[in-house]
Design a protein around this motif. Sequence first.
Motif, PDB file in Angstrom:
ATOM      1  N   GLY A  95       0.909  -1.140   0.214  1.00  0.00           N
ATOM      2  CA  GLY A  95       0.066   0.024  -0.176  1.00  0.00           C
ATOM      3  C   GLY A  95       0.736   1.304  -0.033  1.00  0.00           C
ATOM      4  N   LEU A  96       0.412   2.372  -0.507  1.00  0.00           N
ATOM      5  CA  LEU A  96       1.071   3.552  -0.438  1.00  0.00           C
ATOM      6  C   LEU A  96       0.279   4.593   0.159  1.00  0.00           C
ATOM      7  CD1 LEU A  96       2.362   3.417  -4.345  1.00  0.00           C
ATOM      8  CD2 LEU A  96       3.635   2.942  -2.220  1.00  0.00           C
ATOM      9  N   ILE A  97       0.857   5.524   0.885  1.00  0.00           N
ATOM     10  CA  ILE A  97       0.132   6.777   1.355  1.00  0.00           C
ATOM     11  C   ILE A  97       1.043   7.854   0.891  1.00  0.00           C
ATOM     12  CG2 ILE A  97      -0.408   8.102   3.635  1.00  0.00           C
ATOM     13  CD1 ILE A  97      -0.765   5.332   4.910  1.00  0.00           C
ATOM     14  N   TYR A  98       0.591   8.773   0.080  1.00  0.00           N
ATOM     15  CA  TYR A  98       1.565   9.946  -0.439  1.00  0.00           C
ATOM     16  C   TYR A  98       1.745  10.930   0.644  1.00  0.00           C
ATOM     17  CZ  TYR A  98       1.624   7.436  -4.795  1.00  0.00           C
ATOM     18  OH  TYR A  98       1.692   6.564  -5.844  1.00  0.00           O
ATOM     19  N   PHE A  99       2.757  11.540   0.737  1.00  0.00           N
ATOM     20  CA  PHE A  99       3.312  12.525   1.545  1.00  0.00           C
ATOM     21  C   PHE A  99       2.855  13.981   1.155  1.00  0.00           C
ATOM     22  CE2 PHE A  99       6.090  15.815   3.447  1.00  0.00           C
ATOM     23  CZ  PHE A  99       5.769  15.610   4.780  1.00  0.00           C
ATOM     24  N   ARG A 100       1.854  14.512   1.697  1.00  0.00           N
ATOM     25  CA  ARG A 100       1.503  15.916   0.926  1.00  0.00           C
ATOM     26  C   ARG A 100       2.191  17.087   1.932  1.00  0.00           C
ATOM     27  NH1 ARG A 100      -2.694  19.526   2.254  1.00  0.00           N
ATOM     28  NH2 ARG A 100      -3.812  20.477   0.399  1.00  0.00           N
ATOM     29  N   TYR A 101       2.531  18.173   1.163  1.00  0.00           N
ATOM     30  CA  TYR A 101       3.348  19.072   1.607  1.00  0.00           C
ATOM     31  C   TYR A 101       3.153  20.610   1.106  1.00  0.00           C
ATOM     32  CZ  TYR A 101       6.662  21.937   3.911  1.00  0.00           C
ATOM     33  OH  TYR A 101       7.267  22.724   4.823  1.00  0.00           O
ATOM     34  N   PRO A 102       2.289  20.751   0.463  1.00  0.00           N
ATOM     35  CA  PRO A 102       0.904  20.375   0.146  1.00  0.00           C
ATOM     36  C   PRO A 102       1.136  20.186  -1.467  1.00  0.00           C
ATOM     37  CG  PRO A 102       0.460  22.617  -0.033  1.00  0.00           C
ATOM     38  CD  PRO A 102       2.114  22.408   0.253  1.00  0.00           C
ATOM     39  N   LEU A 143      -1.898   8.037 -12.130  1.00  0.00           N
ATOM     40  CA  LEU A 143      -1.244   7.052 -11.330  1.00  0.00           C
ATOM     41  C   LEU A 143      -2.439   5.868 -10.740  1.00  0.00           C
ATOM     42  CD1 LEU A 143       1.260   5.691 -10.777  1.00  0.00           C
ATOM     43  CD2 LEU A 143       1.320   7.404  -8.915  1.00  0.00           C
ATOM     44  N   GLY A 144      -3.536   6.889 -10.124  1.00  0.00           N
ATOM     45  CA  GLY A 144      -4.562   6.024  -9.459  1.00  0.00           C
ATOM     46  C   GLY A 144      -5.310   5.214 -10.257  1.00  0.00           C
ATOM     47  N   ASP A 145      -5.425   5.583 -11.609  1.00  0.00           N
ATOM     48  CA  ASP A 145      -6.150   4.676 -12.530  1.00  0.00           C
ATOM     49  C   ASP A 145      -5.391   3.549 -12.713  1.00  0.00           C
ATOM     50  OD1 ASP A 145      -8.337   6.535 -12.799  1.00  0.00           O
ATOM     51  OD2 ASP A 145      -7.425   7.525 -14.722  1.00  0.00           O
ATOM     52  N   GLN A 146      -3.990   3.733 -12.873  1.00  0.00           N
ATOM     53  CA  GLN A 146      -3.105   2.497 -13.226  1.00  0.00           C
ATOM     54  C   GLN A 146      -3.313   1.549 -11.959  1.00  0.00           C
ATOM     55  OE1 GLN A 146       0.729   2.765 -14.625  1.00  0.00           O
ATOM     56  NE2 GLN A 146       0.097   3.815 -16.464  1.00  0.00           N
ATOM     57  N   PHE A 147      -3.284   2.286 -10.570  1.00  0.00           N
ATOM     58  CA  PHE A 147      -3.150   1.449  -9.360  1.00  0.00           C
ATOM     59  C   PHE A 147      -4.464   0.718  -9.183  1.00  0.00           C
ATOM     60  CE2 PHE A 147       1.059   2.667  -8.873  1.00  0.00           C
ATOM     61  CZ  PHE A 147       1.554   2.356  -7.728  1.00  0.00           C
ATOM     62  N   LYS A 148      -5.549   1.116  -9.708  1.00  0.00           N
ATOM     63  CA  LYS A 148      -6.748   0.334  -9.550  1.00  0.00           C
ATOM     64  C   LYS A 148      -6.443  -1.288 -10.030  1.00  0.00           C
ATOM     65  CE  LYS A 148     -10.007   4.169 -10.127  1.00  0.00           C
ATOM     66  NZ  LYS A 148     -11.011   4.718 -10.955  1.00  0.00           N
ATOM     67  N   VAL A 149      -5.633  -1.271 -11.052  1.00  0.00           N
ATOM     68  CA  VAL A 149      -5.234  -2.497 -11.765  1.00  0.00           C
ATOM     69  C   VAL A 149      -3.781  -3.178 -11.159  1.00  0.00           C
ATOM     70  CG1 VAL A 149      -4.263  -3.878 -13.656  1.00  0.00           C
ATOM     71  CG2 VAL A 149      -6.099  -2.085 -14.048  1.00  0.00           C
ATOM     72  N   LEU A 150      -3.031  -2.256 -10.582  1.00  0.00           N
ATOM     73  CA  LEU A 150      -1.732  -2.853  -9.930  1.00  0.00           C
ATOM     74  C   LEU A 150      -1.857  -2.990  -8.287  1.00  0.00           C
ATOM     75  CD1 LEU A 150       0.746  -0.152 -11.490  1.00  0.00           C
ATOM     76  CD2 LEU A 150       0.298  -2.705 -12.159  1.00  0.00           C
ATOM     77  N   GLY A 151      -2.907  -2.605  -7.758  1.00  0.00           N
ATOM     78  CA  GLY A 151      -3.171  -2.753  -6.361  1.00  0.00           C
ATOM     79  C   GLY A 151      -3.442  -4.109  -5.993  1.00  0.00           C
ATOM     80  N   PRO A 152      -4.452  -4.827  -6.799  1.00  0.00           N
ATOM     81  CA  PRO A 152      -4.797  -6.072  -6.531  1.00  0.00           C
ATOM     82  C   PRO A 152      -3.546  -7.160  -6.438  1.00  0.00           C
ATOM     83  CG  PRO A 152      -6.545  -5.127  -7.631  1.00  0.00           C
ATOM     84  CD  PRO A 152      -5.376  -4.230  -7.586  1.00  0.00           C
ATOM     85  N   ILE A 153      -2.634  -6.657  -7.970  1.00  0.00           N
ATOM     86  CA  ILE A 153      -1.498  -7.539  -8.109  1.00  0.00           C
ATOM     87  C   ILE A 153      -0.504  -7.433  -7.068  1.00  0.00           C
ATOM     88  CG2 ILE A 153       0.419  -7.554  -9.725  1.00  0.00           C
ATOM     89  CD1 ILE A 153      -1.423  -6.498 -11.998  1.00  0.00           C
ATOM     90  N   ALA A 154      -0.480  -6.215  -6.428  1.00  0.00           N
ATOM     91  CA  ALA A 154       0.599  -6.132  -5.300  1.00  0.00           C
ATOM     92  C   ALA A 154       0.262  -6.885  -4.134  1.00  0.00           C
ATOM     93  CB  ALA A 154       0.736  -4.675  -4.903  1.00  0.00           C
ATOM     94  N   VAL A 155      -0.805  -7.299  -3.705  1.00  0.00           N
ATOM     95  CA  VAL A 155      -1.192  -8.056  -2.737  1.00  0.00           C
ATOM     96  C   VAL A 155      -1.419  -9.607  -2.779  1.00  0.00           C
ATOM     97  CG1 VAL A 155      -2.198  -6.063  -1.544  1.00  0.00           C
ATOM     98  CG2 VAL A 155      -3.465  -7.405  -2.723  1.00  0.00           C
ATOM     99  N   THR A 156      -1.163 -10.191  -4.016  1.00  0.00           N
ATOM    100  CA  THR A 156      -1.198 -11.457  -4.263  1.00  0.00           C
ATOM    101  C   THR A 156       0.054 -12.213  -3.489  1.00  0.00           C
ATOM    102  OG1 THR A 156       0.002 -11.202  -6.394  1.00  0.00           O
ATOM    103  CG2 THR A 156      -2.935 -11.355  -6.509  1.00  0.00           C
TER     104      THR A 156
END
Length: 215
Positions: A46-53, A66-79
């Motif tokens: 998982g990723l939490i982006y540091f906002r400054y701001p 990036l969020g659009d891609q991570f909708k696909v990559l997120g489930p892959i990351a947790v397999t």
Amino acid sequence: DRADTAQKVTWIVPMAELYSGIRKRPLLRREQFCQSYLSLIHGAKGLIYFRYPVMHQKSIATLEALGDQFKVLGPIAVTPEIEQTIDYSPARFDPKNNKFPDVQVSLKRKPSGGSVLLAANTRPFPVDVSFRVSLLKNEGSVTQLFRPENHTVKDSSFGETVEPLGTRAYVLPDAAVGQLPVQITVQTQPQPNQADPRYAAGAVSYTHLTLPTKA
């Protein structure tokens, strides 16, 4: 390795745009994608982006993409992890001595079956790269997520030129994972004479944005 030993999930906190309002410039699009892919390559779940701001519209557009891609990559990351050994050549992976290969990779499972090879070029210049993956047959083709390119497989290998700070998600042909660990060989030929000046004087160093969980 530290996360595995502690039996904890690896979380990475990349910067969204700036660490400081005074020093360094904002991250550019490819820089943001590169650091995010490196996080997944090295085991982040998982990723939490540091906002400054976040102050620039281009940064917001980049995070949306990036969020659009991570909708696909997120489930892959947790397999479940695939047991794998990666041999980088000619540059080696030696974090203790601040030495890193041009292109870093990791093989991940797709939730629906099959596998994806994530890759990130950490350099501000193009890199010619070839990937040899033991589970690939001697022929066939490799497709990509998020890009229309196909790559011909020959001798269990395929390759291309990856642009400065370029990221890839290669979808390997459906095949049962054979003998473990999967053997991956990454051979690179950097093109430093073609360095992009926008990234050469970058906001951060991309070779070690994340502390790797596996060598």
